[in-house]
Each structure stands twice: as C-alpha cells, then as structure tokens.
Scaffold this active site. Structure first.
Site, PDB file in Angstrom:
ATOM      1  N   ASP A 106      22.072   6.341  13.779  1.00 41.97           N
ATOM      2  CA  ASP A 106      21.760   5.907  15.141  1.00 41.97           C
ATOM      3  C   ASP A 106      20.421   6.514  15.567  1.00 41.97           C
ATOM      4  OD1 ASP A 106      22.554   8.516  15.480  1.00 41.97           O
ATOM      5  OD2 ASP A 106      23.990   8.112  17.090  1.00 41.97           O
ATOM      6  N   GLU A 153      26.019  19.759  11.800  1.00 42.93           N
ATOM      7  CA  GLU A 153      24.651  19.837  12.336  1.00 42.93           C
ATOM      8  C   GLU A 153      24.497  21.092  13.202  1.00 42.93           C
ATOM      9  OE1 GLU A 153      23.087  16.201  13.905  1.00 42.93           O
ATOM     10  OE2 GLU A 153      21.330  17.191  14.786  1.00 42.93           O
TER      11      GLU A 153
HETATM   12  O1  KIV Z   1      21.598   9.448  12.982  1.00 43.73           O
HETATM   13  C1  KIV Z   1      21.242  10.367  12.243  1.00 43.73           C
HETATM   14  O2  KIV Z   1      20.110  10.414  11.760  1.00 43.73           O
HETATM   15  C2  KIV Z   1      22.190  11.422  11.955  1.00 43.73           C
HETATM   16  C3  KIV Z   1      21.746  12.534  11.065  1.00 43.73           C
HETATM   17  C4  KIV Z   1      20.890  13.462  11.803  1.00 43.73           C
HETATM   18  C5  KIV Z   1      22.888  13.215  10.404  1.00 43.73           C
HETATM   19  O3  KIV Z   1      23.280  11.403  12.427  1.00 43.73           O
END
Ligand code: KIV
Length: 286
Positions: free
Chosen positions: A67, A204
């Site tokens: 996203d 994260e």
């Molecule tokens: O949307 C994204 O890029 C993520 C990553 C940071 C894991 O969720």
C-alpha cells in the site's frame, strides 16, 4: 572418448547429503523451509512490470505490491488514501511479470478491518483480479478472525505487526513499537497471527532483541523492516533502497544505489540535446 563412467568416478557420491533442489517458483511453504534450514530470504516492494522483472531476475524471493504505492507511485503523502481499485491493477502488473517470486497483495486501510467477511471479499479480489499469490494485512491479536477466515477460504496471509503504518494516527505517529514492557505485546501479536494461520509475519520498527526473540519463538518466518538482523527475511521499499527517493530516510533504510541522480542526469542530458538540436541525430532518423 572417456573410458570412465560417472559411476566409476564417483561411485558413492562425495560424502555430502544432496542439497535442497533450487526453488523454481517460490511458494509460502518454501519460506518456512528456508527458516528451518537457517537460510534467509529477501523481499522488496514492486508496483510495476519492469521492476518486477528485474527483482525477480535478481533472485528476490518475495515481491510486495505494498500500500506504500500510495506515497511512492500515486502521489499521496501517506499509505492511508490508496484504494483497492488503485492497487489491483498494480498487483496484476507485478504478478504477470514474475516467473519465480511470490507476489503479495497488500490490503489497504479500511478494506478488511470492518469484519472477517469484508476482509475475505477484499482478499479474494486481490487473488482473482490481481493474480496475487497471497495477501498481507496489518494487525496482531485483533486480526485473528480475519486471518482465520481468509486461510479457511484458501487465501494465504502474511501478517504485519509492530509499527503498522495504517494505524499511524492511532499509534501517535511513526514510533518504534515493543520497547520495554510493550515487548510482550509484540510477542503476543506474533503468536496470535501464527496460531490463526498466517504463513509469515512482517515486523516493522521493533527493537532488534525483541525481534530476535520473536523469530526464535515462532515456527513461521519473520520479515524485518527496522527490526534488526535476526529476522528470517528482510523487506524494504524499493524506491528507498535504491535511491529513487532521497531526503530524510528512516534509520533502517540502506541505500544501495542513487537512481535519482542517474535519472536526473539522463533527463537533463536529453533536455539539453533536444533544445540544442543534437537529438535526434542522423542515426535516429528514418
Ligand atoms: O506497503 C509496504 O511497503 C509495506 C512494507 C513497508 C512492509 O507494508
């Protein structure tokens, strides 16, 4: 002509057990097998045909149509505004372009939190229309009903705990999660998503020692982003990792290239040659 057969040169093998066969197409079970063997794997975001082909060729095991397309492709400031209808064509572009990598469709904010049924229907769209091989959602204990519903319905789920960008406002901004007593919460979330059926979990912005403990306790692989080097895999947003985006970066980002400078120089050279009339030259002209 050789007078020895292969059997004569190595009648009993070389004494080592045969290694695992190379992975032709990465499946969710391969990530668990890599963890069991103590081998790490890599994951990058990708949102289009050409980066998907390049990252696939480079041997990256997992491509996430994140996203984060919201604020890396579509011009938004954060990941919150992106919609399912915007992400599905990007997911389709990536899934059509890989031959080996596992493609993860990222469920955007508001498309699964309301109920397990809402989540299942959204995830099914990513699989049917986007060609995703699995989906990712944010949340731990509170997402157990969604994960159970999806896995029961044949959709593999990657969970995402620790700092979850879709909850930025609820979490009070970009902050490391799991410091001090909050470490228990990270472990609880990790165990809950594993129990619910998730095949892997992204962590994260979690302290390295907490992420290491979670990784040791889980059977499913952990994938770190700002969670130290003891996770089973690592993920970065490709524009951060390869320097298409510049400026202030989170501490966990390492820049492996400076693509912005390469593109800027190339665009300036093109602009100059168009304006001074040296492009197109005779060899570019029919
Ligand atoms: O949307 C994204 O890029 C993520 C990553 C940071 C894991 O969720």
């Amino acid at each position: 002509m050789s007078s020895t057969t292969p059997e004569e040169t190595a009648p009993y093998g070389d004494g080592t057990a045969p290694g695992p066969a190379p992975i032709k197409r990465v499946r969710t079970h391969h990530l668990r097998e890599l963890k069991q063997r103590g081998e790490r794997f890599s994951m990058l975001t990708s949102y289009d045909q050409l980066t998907a082909q390049i990252f696939d060729e480079a041997g990256i095991e997992v491509l996430l149509v994140g996203d984060s397309a919201s604020n890396n492709v579509l011009g938004n400031a954060t990941s919150l505004p992106v919609t399912v209808d915007e992400l599905i064509p990007l997911t389709r572009a990536v899934s059509r372009s890989v031959t080996r990598a596992l493609v993860v469709g990222d469920l955007p904010f508001g498309s699964y939190q309301a109920s397990p049924e809402q989540g299942y229907l959204t995830a099914a769209r990513f699989m049917k229309e986007g060609g995703a091989h699995c989906v990712k959602l944010e949340g731990g204990v509170e997402m157990v009903p969604q994960i159970e519903r999806m896995t029961r319905g044949g959709i593999p789920v990657m969970a995402h705990i620790g700092f979850t960008p879709q909850s930025e406002h609820a979490l009070g901004g970009y902050r490391v999660q799991g410091r001090g007593e909050a470490a228990e919460r990270v472990l609880r979330d990790a165990l809950a998503v594993q129990e619910a059926g998730a095949f892997a979990v992204v962590m994260e912005m979690v302290p390295g020692d907490v992420a290491a403990e979670v990784t040791a306790k889980l059977e499913i692989p952990t994938i770190g982003i700002g969670a130290g080097n003891q996770c089973d895999g690592q993920v970065l947003v490709w524009q951060d990792a390869f320097g298409l985006r510049t400026g202030r970066m989170p501490r966990f980002v390492k820049q492996y290239a400076d693509l912005r400078s390469v593109l800027l120089d190339a665009a300036r050279a093109y602009d100059t040659e168009v304006k001074d009339g040296s492009f197109p030259a005779a060899e570019h002209t029919f």
